[in-house]
Design an enzyme around this catalytic site. Structure first.
Site, PDB file in Angstrom:
ATOM      1  N   THR A  26      37.452  -8.378  47.435  1.00  0.00           N
ATOM      2  CA  THR A  26      37.795  -7.016  47.826  1.00  0.00           C
ATOM      3  C   THR A  26      38.208  -6.996  49.302  1.00  0.00           C
ATOM      4  OG1 THR A  26      36.450  -5.903  46.165  1.00  0.00           O
ATOM      5  CG2 THR A  26      36.820  -4.704  48.214  1.00  0.00           C
TER       6      THR A  26
ATOM      7  N   ASN B  24      41.761  -8.595  35.074  1.00  0.00           N
ATOM      8  CA  ASN B  24      40.316  -8.659  34.866  1.00  0.00           C
ATOM      9  C   ASN B  24      39.866  -8.042  33.549  1.00  0.00           C
ATOM     10  OD1 ASN B  24      41.342  -6.403  36.360  1.00  0.00           O
ATOM     11  ND2 ASN B  24      39.255  -5.671  36.589  1.00  0.00           N
TER      12      ASN B  24
ATOM     13  N   GLN C  25      40.541 -13.826  38.817  1.00  0.00           N
ATOM     14  CA  GLN C  25      40.177 -14.166  37.433  1.00  0.00           C
ATOM     15  C   GLN C  25      40.866 -15.439  36.942  1.00  0.00           C
ATOM     16  OE1 GLN C  25      37.897 -12.510  35.610  1.00  0.00           O
ATOM     17  NE2 GLN C  25      37.591 -10.737  36.943  1.00  0.00           N
TER      18      GLN C  25
ATOM     19  N   SER D 137      37.361 -15.069  44.732  1.00  0.00           N
ATOM     20  CA  SER D 137      35.970 -14.655  44.889  1.00  0.00           C
ATOM     21  C   SER D 137      35.069 -15.698  44.242  1.00  0.00           C
ATOM     22  CB  SER D 137      35.780 -13.304  44.208  1.00  0.00           C
ATOM     23  OG  SER D 137      34.421 -12.960  44.219  1.00  0.00           O
ATOM     24  N   ALA D 138      34.056 -16.166  44.986  1.00  0.00           N
ATOM     25  CA  ALA D 138      33.239 -17.291  44.520  1.00  0.00           C
ATOM     26  C   ALA D 138      32.409 -16.976  43.278  1.00  0.00           C
ATOM     27  CB  ALA D 138      32.317 -17.760  45.644  1.00  0.00           C
ATOM     28  N   HIS D 139      31.894 -15.759  43.188  1.00  0.00           N
ATOM     29  CA  HIS D 139      30.939 -15.473  42.107  1.00  0.00           C
ATOM     30  C   HIS D 139      31.585 -15.355  40.739  1.00  0.00           C
ATOM     31  CE1 HIS D 139      31.416 -11.055  41.299  1.00  0.00           C
ATOM     32  NE2 HIS D 139      32.016 -11.101  42.465  1.00  0.00           N
TER      33      HIS D 139
ATOM     34  N   THR E 175      30.025 -13.815  61.861  1.00  0.00           N
ATOM     35  CA  THR E 175      29.406 -15.140  61.789  1.00  0.00           C
ATOM     36  C   THR E 175      29.756 -15.820  60.474  1.00  0.00           C
ATOM     37  OG1 THR E 175      27.600 -14.419  63.205  1.00  0.00           O
ATOM     38  CG2 THR E 175      27.174 -16.349  61.831  1.00  0.00           C
TER      39      THR E 175
ATOM     40  N   CYS F 181      33.686   7.132  29.035  1.00  0.00           N
ATOM     41  CA  CYS F 181      32.267   7.474  29.055  1.00  0.00           C
ATOM     42  C   CYS F 181      31.443   6.524  29.898  1.00  0.00           C
ATOM     43  CB  CYS F 181      31.710   7.465  27.640  1.00  0.00           C
ATOM     44  SG  CYS F 181      32.434   8.744  26.647  1.00  0.00           S
TER      45      CYS F 181
END
Lengths: 385, 147
Positions: free
Chosen positions: A71, A150, A178, A198-200, A236, A324
């Protein structure tokens, strides 16, 4: 039985990845920007990670910028490239099926006076080059099209789209979150100027991602401060995260071919089983141009959130684009973009398989989905649409 | 987004009460939500001014099913006049709360009930009128015969 089929949302950290990360929390915890040896040793680790990642992605290591997430990478690259290259033009194009962080970044640019065009996708979920050609002009600063969607897992022909953008001197960004490890990512070959990961999503930890930016292109930084990442992204260095992402990426590509074959077999088994047991269901988006871990299914006459909740009480975890399930009660914009009729928009389930998925789990899922959809259909007032 | 349903809501979703169709109901209503696309059908059977039986069908999410289920449980046996004043807040309270974005499900259930009662009253009204017409006809016939 517990069956996790939401790997497009996030994945389990690979134990091997976790192991290499651990020392950087409480043993080698020096700040990679410090000039004493504890810092310098970690700076060397950081450089090593950057080079390893660059090599896997076929990129110049100077272009790798570590971030907190995809993101952040998408925000930085889209807003940063557009803002820094205002002289070239005031026009940005994104596809109709981008992740909200890309859409919102483009919307922000619109507020700043940019013109934003949305390139549509066809019913298969693919951007057609002729559609991009209609929108692009000499004033187009940036085109952003995701490599793999995604929700429906469809794969775009990025290198073809890049070729067109190049003709107009337009920069090209792709959100490749993805795509790992289903597609080989060779940045040089693809020709993209910017890319996000993105690593996760591939067995790495949450809280770390990367932005690739062609070193010859300038983007206005999003986060400024202590001058880390050559001033492109302050903060950092998240060494445990970066080490974890690097390791996850290495493992993902090392084990790619075996995994891709296995997961495709399981995904096809799931679809064949569901198709056999349940009438009036269909796959959303192209089944061919799709990553092998994704299956997005429309189950006629029943509502997606109800299926999801019912399945979760059977130990099966999936996701849905139904209105929903959303806080704003809006159905998936991706499914609307592929032209799904409004009667079907709230009846979808995304199954995203992963490294840990087994045949036994798939068979259990087929059985349970059949039961769940059968139960909900029994009392649905809608039968033929 | 996380959805936090209470145990009671989940119970009603997994084991809904009064679910199914009803043959020849005294009152029927179909209600849809334009925002989320959900749909509910209600069937009423009325006897001596009381709701003798109620059934429903649902194309909707877990809370759509659960709110309709608990409402039918509560209004079964109720006087029609009292059911007219049934409030959606009672559903929310009884379920032990609903996620904010799901409150509209309870409102939709009550709207469906009111619509079904109106449908019943319309039929009653027509039935009454028909009965009155027939009575009048009979009376006229008697008058003619007497002449």
């Amino acid at each position: 039985m517990k069956v996790y089929l939401d790997n497009a949302a996030t994945t389990k950290v690979d134990p091997r990845v976790l192991k290499v990360m651990l020392p950087y929390f409480s043993v080698n915890y020096g700040n990679a920007s410090s000039i004493h040896t504890m810092g310098q040793e970690n700076f060397n680790v950081l450089t090593d990670c950057r080079e390893k990642v660059a090599k896997i992605l076929g990129a110049d290591s100077r272009g790798i910028i570590f971030t907190s997430s995809a993101t952040e990478a998408n925000n930085y690259l889209i807003k940063g490239i557009a803002r820094a290259n205002r002289k070239k033009g005031d026009h940005v194009i994104i596809s109709a099926i981008e992740h909200p962080c890309v859409r919102e970044s483009a919307r922000q640019l619109e507020k700043e006076g940019f013109r934003v065009s949305i390139v549509p996708v066809n019913y298969e979920g693919l951007v057609e080059i002729s559609e991009l050609e209609k929108l692009i002009d000499k004033k187009t600063v940036l085109v952003s099209v995701m490599m793999v969607n995604n929700e429906i897992g469809t794969i775009q022909n990025i290198s073809e789209l890049v070729k067109l953008a190049k003709k107009y001197g337009t920069y090209f960004h792709t959100d490749a979150v993805q795509a790992v490890p289903y597609l080989k990512i060779d940045i040089k070959e693809l020709g993209v100027d910017a890319l996000s990961l993105s690593a996760h999503k591939f067995g790495g930890p949450k809280g770390v991602g990367l932005a690739y930016l062609n070193p010859a292109v300038y983007a206005e930084p999003l986060i400024i401060g202590g001058g880390q990442e050559e001033g492109k992204r302050a903060g950092t260095y998240n060494l445990p995260g970066i080490v974890g992402m690097t390791s996850a990426l290495e493992i993902a590509y090392k084990e790619r071919s075996e995994y891709v074959k296995r997961v495709k077999k399981l995904r096809d088994r799931l679809w064949d089983g569901l198709k056999k047991n349940l009438p009036d269901i269909q796959v959303n988006g192209s089944i061919k141009e799709r990553v092998p871990a994704n299956l997005n299914v429309m189950f006629g006459y029943v509502e997606g959130e109800a299926i999801l909740i019912d399945l979760s009480y059977k130990g099966i975890f999936v996701s849905t684009g139904s209105a929903c399930s959303a806080t704003n009660l809006k159905a998936s914009s991706v499914l609307a973009a592929i032209g799904l009729s409004k009667h079907f928009l709230n009846s979808n389930i995304r199954f995203s398989l992963g490294k840990e998925t087994t045949e036994k789990e798939i068979d259990y899922t087929i059985k349970m989905v059949t039961e769940t959809v059968g139960r909900l259909r029994e009392f649905s007032p809608v039968s033929k649409l | 987004m996380a959805l936090k349903y209470t145990k009671k809501t989940i119970d009603h979703f997994l084991h809904p009460k009064n679910i199914g169709k009803m043959d020849r109901p005294d009152g029927f209503a179909e209600i849809g939500n334009m925002v989320c696309g959900d749909q509910l059908n209600f069937y009423l059977k009325v006897d001596k001014g009381k709701i003798k039986d109620v059934k429903f069908l649902s194309f909707g999410c877990a809370s759509n099913i659960a709110t309709a289920s608990i409402m039918t449980e509560k209004i079964k046996g109720m006087k029609v006049e009292d059911a007219k004043n049934f409030k959606w807040k009672e559903i929310v309270e009884d379920l032990g709360g609903l996620p904010q974005q799901k409150i509209h499900c309870s409102i939709m259930a009550v709207e469906g009930l009111q619509k079904a009662i109106k449908d019943y009253e319309k039929h009653i009204d027509e039935k009454l009128k028909k009965e009155v017409r027939e009575e009048v006809k009979k009376a006229k016939k008697i008058v003619v015969e007497k002449k």
